[in-house]
Design a protein around this motif. Structure first.
Motif, PDB file in Angstrom:
ATOM      1  N   HIS A 104      -3.357 -27.249  -9.167  1.00  0.00           N
ATOM      2  CA  HIS A 104      -2.627 -26.843 -10.371  1.00  0.00           C
ATOM      3  C   HIS A 104      -3.531 -26.264 -11.447  1.00  0.00           C
ATOM      4  CE1 HIS A 104      -4.160 -30.729 -11.638  1.00  0.00           C
ATOM      5  NE2 HIS A 104      -3.853 -30.417 -12.859  1.00  0.00           N
ATOM      6  N   VAL A 105      -4.827 -26.281 -11.248  1.00  0.00           N
ATOM      7  CA  VAL A 105      -5.752 -25.830 -12.280  1.00  0.00           C
ATOM      8  C   VAL A 105      -6.062 -24.358 -12.084  1.00  0.00           C
ATOM      9  CG1 VAL A 105      -8.061 -26.141 -13.245  1.00  0.00           C
ATOM     10  CG2 VAL A 105      -6.764 -28.114 -12.473  1.00  0.00           C
ATOM     11  N   ASP A 106      -5.861 -23.580 -13.121  1.00  0.00           N
ATOM     12  CA  ASP A 106      -6.232 -22.172 -13.075  1.00  0.00           C
ATOM     13  C   ASP A 106      -7.745 -22.064 -13.134  1.00  0.00           C
ATOM     14  OD1 ASP A 106      -3.558 -21.455 -13.114  1.00  0.00           O
ATOM     15  OD2 ASP A 106      -3.510 -21.409 -15.311  1.00  0.00           O
ATOM     16  N   THR A 107      -8.256 -20.873 -12.842  1.00  0.00           N
ATOM     17  CA  THR A 107      -9.688 -20.661 -12.961  1.00  0.00           C
ATOM     18  C   THR A 107     -10.076 -20.876 -14.414  1.00  0.00           C
ATOM     19  OG1 THR A 107      -9.563 -19.026 -11.221  1.00  0.00           O
ATOM     20  CG2 THR A 107     -11.542 -19.028 -12.575  1.00  0.00           C
ATOM     21  N   PRO A 108     -10.956 -21.832 -14.689  1.00  0.00           N
ATOM     22  CA  PRO A 108     -11.279 -22.143 -16.067  1.00  0.00           C
ATOM     23  C   PRO A 108     -12.117 -21.057 -16.721  1.00  0.00           C
ATOM     24  CG  PRO A 108     -12.399 -23.654 -14.560  1.00  0.00           C
ATOM     25  CD  PRO A 108     -11.594 -22.717 -13.745  1.00  0.00           C
ATOM     26  N   LYS A 109     -11.877 -20.883 -17.998  1.00  0.00           N
ATOM     27  CA  LYS A 109     -12.620 -19.897 -18.757  1.00  0.00           C
ATOM     28  C   LYS A 109     -13.971 -20.482 -19.155  1.00  0.00           C
ATOM     29  CE  LYS A 109     -12.530 -16.924 -22.659  1.00  0.00           C
ATOM     30  NZ  LYS A 109     -11.995 -16.499 -23.867  1.00  0.00           N
ATOM     31  N   GLN A 110     -15.043 -19.790 -18.789  1.00  0.00           N
ATOM     32  CA  GLN A 110     -16.390 -20.222 -19.124  1.00  0.00           C
ATOM     33  C   GLN A 110     -16.644 -20.020 -20.614  1.00  0.00           C
ATOM     34  OE1 GLN A 110     -17.112 -21.811 -15.962  1.00  0.00           O
ATOM     35  NE2 GLN A 110     -19.116 -21.277 -16.632  1.00  0.00           N
ATOM     36  N   LEU A 111     -17.398 -20.904 -21.196  1.00  0.00           N
ATOM     37  CA  LEU A 111     -17.801 -20.778 -22.593  1.00  0.00           C
ATOM     38  C   LEU A 111     -19.287 -20.459 -22.637  1.00  0.00           C
ATOM     39  CD1 LEU A 111     -16.121 -23.867 -24.296  1.00  0.00           C
ATOM     40  CD2 LEU A 111     -15.434 -21.500 -24.480  1.00  0.00           C
ATOM     41  N   SER A 112     -19.673 -19.672 -23.610  1.00  0.00           N
ATOM     42  CA  SER A 112     -21.108 -19.440 -23.768  1.00  0.00           C
ATOM     43  C   SER A 112     -21.738 -20.726 -24.272  1.00  0.00           C
ATOM     44  CB  SER A 112     -21.353 -18.304 -24.763  1.00  0.00           C
ATOM     45  OG  SER A 112     -21.058 -18.742 -26.078  1.00  0.00           O
ATOM     46  N   SER A 113     -23.036 -20.883 -24.047  1.00  0.00           N
ATOM     47  CA  SER A 113     -23.700 -22.122 -24.464  1.00  0.00           C
ATOM     48  C   SER A 113     -23.649 -22.283 -25.978  1.00  0.00           C
ATOM     49  CB  SER A 113     -25.132 -22.172 -23.960  1.00  0.00           C
ATOM     50  OG  SER A 113     -25.866 -21.077 -24.457  1.00  0.00           O
ATOM     51  N   LEU A 114     -23.691 -21.175 -26.715  1.00  0.00           N
ATOM     52  CA  LEU A 114     -23.592 -21.240 -28.172  1.00  0.00           C
ATOM     53  C   LEU A 114     -22.213 -21.751 -28.584  1.00  0.00           C
ATOM     54  CD1 LEU A 114     -24.742 -20.702 -30.986  1.00  0.00           C
ATOM     55  CD2 LEU A 114     -23.899 -18.365 -30.793  1.00  0.00           C
ATOM     56  N   ASN A 115     -21.157 -21.193 -27.986  1.00  0.00           N
ATOM     57  CA  ASN A 115     -19.798 -21.635 -28.302  1.00  0.00           C
ATOM     58  C   ASN A 115     -19.567 -23.078 -27.859  1.00  0.00           C
ATOM     59  OD1 ASN A 115     -19.283 -19.139 -29.342  1.00  0.00           O
ATOM     60  ND2 ASN A 115     -17.888 -18.502 -27.724  1.00  0.00           N
ATOM     61  N   LEU A 116     -20.166 -23.452 -26.749  1.00  0.00           N
ATOM     62  CA  LEU A 116     -20.038 -24.824 -26.260  1.00  0.00           C
ATOM     63  C   LEU A 116     -20.634 -25.808 -27.261  1.00  0.00           C
ATOM     64  CD1 LEU A 116     -19.355 -26.870 -24.068  1.00  0.00           C
ATOM     65  CD2 LEU A 116     -21.565 -26.372 -23.045  1.00  0.00           C
ATOM     66  N   ARG A 117     -21.859 -25.545 -27.699  1.00  0.00           N
ATOM     67  CA  ARG A 117     -22.502 -26.436 -28.688  1.00  0.00           C
ATOM     68  C   ARG A 117     -21.680 -26.493 -29.977  1.00  0.00           C
ATOM     69  NH1 ARG A 117     -27.207 -24.075 -26.600  1.00  0.00           N
ATOM     70  NH2 ARG A 117     -27.337 -22.590 -28.313  1.00  0.00           N
ATOM     71  N   GLU A 118     -21.176 -25.352 -30.384  1.00  0.00           N
ATOM     72  CA  GLU A 118     -20.367 -25.301 -31.609  1.00  0.00           C
ATOM     73  C   GLU A 118     -19.080 -26.114 -31.439  1.00  0.00           C
ATOM     74  OE1 GLU A 118     -18.559 -21.892 -34.583  1.00  0.00           O
ATOM     75  OE2 GLU A 118     -20.037 -21.296 -33.073  1.00  0.00           O
ATOM     76  N   ALA A 119     -18.443 -25.993 -30.279  1.00  0.00           N
ATOM     77  CA  ALA A 119     -17.211 -26.745 -30.020  1.00  0.00           C
ATOM     78  C   ALA A 119     -17.480 -28.247 -30.056  1.00  0.00           C
ATOM     79  CB  ALA A 119     -16.633 -26.344 -28.661  1.00  0.00           C
ATOM     80  N   ILE A 120     -18.557 -28.678 -29.430  1.00  0.00           N
ATOM     81  CA  ILE A 120     -18.895 -30.103 -29.407  1.00  0.00           C
ATOM     82  C   ILE A 120     -19.186 -30.603 -30.819  1.00  0.00           C
ATOM     83  CG2 ILE A 120     -20.609 -31.783 -28.610  1.00  0.00           C
ATOM     84  CD1 ILE A 120     -20.739 -30.103 -25.993  1.00  0.00           C
ATOM     85  N   GLU A 121     -19.890 -29.821 -31.615  1.00  0.00           N
ATOM     86  CA  GLU A 121     -20.168 -30.209 -32.997  1.00  0.00           C
ATOM     87  C   GLU A 121     -18.884 -30.322 -33.813  1.00  0.00           C
ATOM     88  OE1 GLU A 121     -22.977 -31.480 -34.222  1.00  0.00           O
ATOM     89  OE2 GLU A 121     -23.640 -31.261 -32.151  1.00  0.00           O
ATOM     90  N   HIS A 122     -17.945 -29.402 -33.592  1.00  0.00           N
ATOM     91  CA  HIS A 122     -16.647 -29.478 -34.290  1.00  0.00           C
ATOM     92  C   HIS A 122     -15.914 -30.764 -33.908  1.00  0.00           C
ATOM     93  CE1 HIS A 122     -16.644 -25.688 -36.349  1.00  0.00           C
ATOM     94  NE2 HIS A 122     -16.717 -24.958 -35.237  1.00  0.00           N
ATOM     95  N   ILE A 123     -15.952 -31.111 -32.631  1.00  0.00           N
ATOM     96  CA  ILE A 123     -15.282 -32.329 -32.168  1.00  0.00           C
ATOM     97  C   ILE A 123     -15.912 -33.552 -32.825  1.00  0.00           C
ATOM     98  CG2 ILE A 123     -14.835 -33.811 -30.164  1.00  0.00           C
ATOM     99  CD1 ILE A 123     -14.692 -31.175 -28.494  1.00  0.00           C
ATOM    100  N   LYS A 124     -17.234 -33.629 -32.828  1.00  0.00           N
ATOM    101  CA  LYS A 124     -17.935 -34.772 -33.432  1.00  0.00           C
ATOM    102  C   LYS A 124     -17.590 -34.907 -34.910  1.00  0.00           C
ATOM    103  CE  LYS A 124     -21.971 -34.584 -30.375  1.00  0.00           C
ATOM    104  NZ  LYS A 124     -23.405 -34.235 -30.314  1.00  0.00           N
ATOM    105  N   THR A 125     -17.629 -33.782 -35.627  1.00  0.00           N
ATOM    106  CA  THR A 125     -17.359 -33.803 -37.066  1.00  0.00           C
ATOM    107  C   THR A 125     -15.917 -34.219 -37.355  1.00  0.00           C
ATOM    108  OG1 THR A 125     -18.999 -32.070 -37.398  1.00  0.00           O
ATOM    109  CG2 THR A 125     -17.403 -32.405 -39.176  1.00  0.00           C
ATOM    110  N   ALA A 126     -14.980 -33.623 -36.613  1.00  0.00           N
ATOM    111  CA  ALA A 126     -13.567 -33.942 -36.832  1.00  0.00           C
ATOM    112  C   ALA A 126     -13.268 -35.392 -36.472  1.00  0.00           C
ATOM    113  CB  ALA A 126     -12.682 -32.997 -36.021  1.00  0.00           C
ATOM    114  N   LEU A 127     -13.843 -35.874 -35.381  1.00  0.00           N
ATOM    115  CA  LEU A 127     -13.608 -37.261 -34.971  1.00  0.00           C
ATOM    116  C   LEU A 127     -14.199 -38.234 -35.993  1.00  0.00           C
ATOM    117  CD1 LEU A 127     -12.380 -39.037 -32.740  1.00  0.00           C
ATOM    118  CD2 LEU A 127     -14.611 -39.006 -31.602  1.00  0.00           C
ATOM    119  N   ALA A 128     -15.353 -37.880 -36.561  1.00  0.00           N
ATOM    120  CA  ALA A 128     -15.997 -38.746 -37.558  1.00  0.00           C
ATOM    121  C   ALA A 128     -15.102 -38.949 -38.777  1.00  0.00           C
ATOM    122  CB  ALA A 128     -17.342 -38.158 -37.980  1.00  0.00           C
ATOM    123  N   ALA A 129     -14.267 -37.969 -39.092  1.00  0.00           N
ATOM    124  CA  ALA A 129     -13.351 -38.115 -40.226  1.00  0.00           C
ATOM    125  C   ALA A 129     -12.338 -39.237 -39.986  1.00  0.00           C
ATOM    126  CB  ALA A 129     -12.624 -36.791 -40.489  1.00  0.00           C
TER     127      ALA A 129
END
Length: 187
Positions: A104-129
């Motif tokens: 059921h999983v479509d071919t996943p869209k790859q993220l650049s390493s820069l976007n990946l790090r940025e996404a993880i940082e956004h998650i950490k910051t938002a979760l910390a709130a």
């Protein structure tokens, strides 16, 4: 009885089943999916001898439904609660290959390493709130457990799993909506 108290993503569930199998365990694995389904998998000396999804689907019929699970809690109980399988199952190695091929999983869209790090940082910051400085630990533990995060699907799964740390359901949903909107801008 060994169990997980938090939701595990499908790959984590399969990894735990594989670990129990490789250890040669005998017992019944119960998976309660996040959408209310029950999976039973019987191990006999590490071999999968029984599969059931809810009460109506067994053996081969259960496999595609098990593959549809996104998250679940896993409980392992020593002792075999089901022993009769109406139709013979493929061998355990073949079953793990079937579990790894989620149809059921479509071919996943790859993220650049820069976007990946940025996404993880956004998650950490938002979760910390919502949960404070422990958010950093929760996120790092998730990343350590899962390994590589390199697709948008991996990021969405991380969001769903770490959101389970937020006790209030309204706040949990607000976090998920807020962070998913922010992450979409990185695609």
């Amino acid at each position: 009885m060994k169990s997980t108290s938090s939701l595990l993503a499908y790959p984590q569930l399969i990894a735990e089943i594989r670990r129990l199998s490789q250890e040669g365990q005998s017992g019944t694995i119960f998976i309660t999916s996040d959408d209310g389904h029950l999976v039973r998998i019987v191990l006999d000396d590490g071999r999968i001898t029984f599969l059931a999804f809810d009460t109506n689907y067994r053996s081969h019929d259960a496999i595609p439904l098990i593959n549809m699970i996104k998250f679940g809690q896993l409980h392992f109980s020593e002792g075999i609660f089901e022993t009769v399988q109406e139709a013979p199952l493929p061998n355990t190695l073949e079953l793990f290959q079937m579990f790894s091929n989620q149809t059921h999983v479509d071919t996943p869209k790859q993220l650049s390493s820069l976007n990946l790090r940025e996404a993880i940082e956004h998650i950490k910051t938002a979760l910390a709130a919502y949960i404070g400085p422990i958010a950093l630990i929760v996120c790092e533990e998730y990343i350590d457990k899962v390994g590589s995060l390199n697709t948008m699907d991996n990021i969405v799964t991380m969001i769903d799993v770490v959101a389970s740390e937020i006790e209030c359901s309204d706040e949990r949903e607000a976090f998920k909506a807020r962070i998913q909107t922010k992450i979409k801008t990185l695609e």
